[in-house]
Design a protein around this motif. Structure first.
Motif, mmCIF file in Angstrom:
data_model
loop_
_atom_site.group_PDB
_atom_site.id
_atom_site.type_symbol
_atom_site.label_atom_id
_atom_site.label_comp_id
_atom_site.label_asym_id
_atom_site.label_seq_id
_atom_site.Cartn_x
_atom_site.Cartn_y
_atom_site.Cartn_z
ATOM 1 N N LEU A 9 12.037 39.514 14.757
ATOM 2 C CA LEU A 9 11.300 40.686 14.295
ATOM 3 C C LEU A 9 10.097 40.977 15.192
ATOM 4 C CD1 LEU A 9 11.326 40.278 10.407
ATOM 5 C CD2 LEU A 9 12.784 41.726 11.835
ATOM 6 N N ARG A 10 9.441 39.925 15.634
ATOM 7 C CA ARG A 10 8.288 40.094 16.534
ATOM 8 C C ARG A 10 8.722 40.751 17.837
ATOM 9 N NH1 ARG A 10 6.186 37.252 20.670
ATOM 10 N NH2 ARG A 10 3.947 37.338 20.984
ATOM 11 N N ASN A 11 9.805 40.275 18.422
ATOM 12 C CA ASN A 11 10.311 40.857 19.671
ATOM 13 C C ASN A 11 10.723 42.307 19.472
ATOM 14 O OD1 ASN A 11 9.899 38.510 21.142
ATOM 15 N ND2 ASN A 11 11.950 37.736 20.739
ATOM 16 N N LYS A 12 11.317 42.583 18.339
ATOM 17 C CA LYS A 12 11.718 43.960 18.024
ATOM 18 C C LYS A 12 10.480 44.848 17.948
ATOM 19 C CE LYS A 12 14.149 46.733 14.602
ATOM 20 N NZ LYS A 12 14.864 46.768 13.341
ATOM 21 N N HIS A 13 9.445 44.364 17.277
ATOM 22 C CA HIS A 13 8.203 45.119 17.151
ATOM 23 C C HIS A 13 7.564 45.349 18.519
ATOM 24 C CE1 HIS A 13 4.490 46.579 15.412
ATOM 25 N NE2 HIS A 13 3.834 45.700 16.146
ATOM 26 N N LEU A 14 7.535 44.317 19.355
ATOM 27 C CA LEU A 14 6.957 44.453 20.689
ATOM 28 C C LEU A 14 7.731 45.435 21.554
ATOM 29 C CD1 LEU A 14 5.992 40.733 21.454
ATOM 30 C CD2 LEU A 14 4.450 42.639 20.906
ATOM 31 N N ALA A 15 9.009 45.601 21.251
ATOM 32 C CA ALA A 15 9.840 46.550 21.986
ATOM 33 C C ALA A 15 9.678 47.974 21.448
ATOM 34 C CB ALA A 15 11.307 46.127 21.929
ATOM 35 N N GLY A 16 8.776 48.146 20.478
ATOM 36 C CA GLY A 16 8.508 49.471 19.949
ATOM 37 C C GLY A 16 9.379 49.886 18.792
ATOM 38 N N MET A 17 10.078 48.925 18.203
ATOM 39 C CA MET A 17 10.939 49.233 17.059
ATOM 40 C C MET A 17 10.409 48.477 15.841
ATOM 41 S SD MET A 17 14.673 48.932 18.903
ATOM 42 C CE MET A 17 14.363 47.251 19.464
ATOM 43 N N PRO A 18 9.644 49.155 14.988
ATOM 44 C CA PRO A 18 9.098 48.464 13.819
ATOM 45 C C PRO A 18 10.200 47.971 12.894
ATOM 46 C CG PRO A 18 8.619 50.818 13.726
ATOM 47 C CD PRO A 18 9.284 50.552 15.039
ATOM 48 N N PRO A 19 9.995 46.823 12.267
ATOM 49 C CA PRO A 19 11.018 46.301 11.353
ATOM 50 C C PRO A 19 11.190 47.209 10.138
ATOM 51 C CG PRO A 19 9.039 44.954 11.256
ATOM 52 C CD PRO A 19 8.829 45.961 12.330
ATOM 53 N N THR A 20 12.393 47.231 9.623
ATOM 54 C CA THR A 20 12.690 48.023 8.425
ATOM 55 C C THR A 20 12.206 47.276 7.190
ATOM 56 O OG1 THR A 20 14.850 47.008 8.087
ATOM 57 C CG2 THR A 20 14.774 48.954 9.539
ATOM 58 N N GLU A 21 12.135 47.997 6.082
ATOM 59 C CA GLU A 21 11.755 47.369 4.804
ATOM 60 C C GLU A 21 12.741 46.262 4.451
ATOM 61 O OE1 GLU A 21 9.103 47.756 2.784
ATOM 62 O OE2 GLU A 21 8.262 49.059 4.332
ATOM 63 N N GLU A 22 14.001 46.476 4.752
ATOM 64 C CA GLU A 22 15.043 45.485 4.469
ATOM 65 C C GLU A 22 14.806 44.217 5.288
ATOM 66 O OE1 GLU A 22 19.652 45.595 5.409
ATOM 67 O OE2 GLU A 22 19.101 47.095 3.901
ATOM 68 N N GLU A 23 14.457 44.375 6.564
ATOM 69 C CA GLU A 23 14.198 43.216 7.421
ATOM 70 C C GLU A 23 12.952 42.466 6.959
ATOM 71 O OE1 GLU A 23 16.002 44.643 11.713
ATOM 72 O OE2 GLU A 23 14.088 45.492 11.046
ATOM 73 N N ILE A 24 11.929 43.202 6.575
ATOM 74 C CA ILE A 24 10.705 42.567 6.086
ATOM 75 C C ILE A 24 10.988 41.803 4.795
ATOM 76 C CG2 ILE A 24 8.405 43.020 5.134
ATOM 77 C CD1 ILE A 24 8.241 45.386 7.132
ATOM 78 N N SER A 25 11.774 42.400 3.922
ATOM 79 C CA SER A 25 12.139 41.752 2.667
ATOM 80 C C SER A 25 12.923 40.466 2.922
ATOM 81 C CB SER A 25 12.953 42.715 1.807
ATOM 82 O OG SER A 25 13.335 42.096 0.617
ATOM 83 N N LYS A 26 13.862 40.506 3.875
ATOM 84 C CA LYS A 26 14.641 39.312 4.221
ATOM 85 C C LYS A 26 13.722 38.212 4.731
ATOM 86 C CE LYS A 26 18.251 37.495 7.216
ATOM 87 N NZ LYS A 26 19.216 37.773 8.286
ATOM 88 N N PHE A 27 12.782 38.570 5.603
ATOM 89 C CA PHE A 27 11.851 37.581 6.145
ATOM 90 C C PHE A 27 10.994 36.983 5.027
ATOM 91 C CE2 PHE A 27 7.710 36.359 7.821
ATOM 92 C CZ PHE A 27 8.096 35.410 8.748
ATOM 93 N N ASP A 28 10.490 37.849 4.132
ATOM 94 C CA ASP A 28 9.670 37.362 3.026
ATOM 95 C C ASP A 28 10.443 36.397 2.138
ATOM 96 O OD1 ASP A 28 7.441 38.758 3.871
ATOM 97 O OD2 ASP A 28 7.769 40.444 2.500
ATOM 98 N N THR A 29 11.711 36.686 1.890
ATOM 99 C CA THR A 29 12.556 35.810 1.075
ATOM 100 C C THR A 29 12.754 34.463 1.763
ATOM 101 O OG1 THR A 29 13.692 37.689 0.100
ATOM 102 C CG2 THR A 29 14.819 35.569 -0.014
ATOM 103 N N LEU A 30 13.037 34.490 3.066
ATOM 104 C CA LEU A 30 13.197 33.241 3.818
ATOM 105 C C LEU A 30 11.917 32.408 3.788
ATOM 106 C CD1 LEU A 30 15.148 34.546 6.955
ATOM 107 C CD2 LEU A 30 16.042 33.049 5.160
#
Length: 125
Positions: A9-30
């Motif tokens: 997710l960090r690499n995606k953000h650095l590439a200019g693509m903010p994480p989706t709500e779904e991705e953030i939710s998955k990370f929070d669950t993990l």
């Protein structure tokens, strides 16, 4: 898995693509699953303690090299106080006023300040 996904997710953000709500939710669950696990939580706490110890040792060694001798307890306490003060000051350095201020009116830690009495009103100086 948490670390790998977080890095992804960090690499995606650095590439200019903010994480989706779904991705953030998955990370929070993990991450939540790790925190709930006693062994994992214990490991993280132990790692934090070791990191703090290493930082203290490195700081002490750095002061010893800079001074050419072992620092006194008073010098160590003075350096600790300076470090704590630097962490709680505004981005403007605590000396802004209405006429010459170029800060954005926000402290690094989120408090607004209003320049009353010739300085920041955040009370963190």
């Amino acid at each position: 898995e948490v670390n790998a996904y977080g890095e992804e997710l960090r690499n995606k953000h650095l590439a200019g693509m903010p994480p989706t709500e779904e991705e953030i939710s998955k990370f929070d669950t993990l991450r939540e699953n790790v925190v709930k696990n006693d062994a994992a939580r214990g490991f993280l706490e132990a790692r934090q303690t070791i990191d703090e110890l290493l930082n203290t040792i490195n700081h002490y060694l750095g002061m010893s090299i800079d001074l050419g001798r072992a620092p006194t307890p008073e010098e160590i306490e003075e350096a600790r106080q300076r470090a704590m003060s630097a962490q709680t000051s505004c981005s403007c350095g605590g000396s802004c006023d209405k006429e010459s201020c170029d800060c954005d009116g926000n402290c690094d830690h989120g408090h607004d300040h209003d320049h009353k009495d010739g300085g920041c009103g955040c009370g963190n100086h």
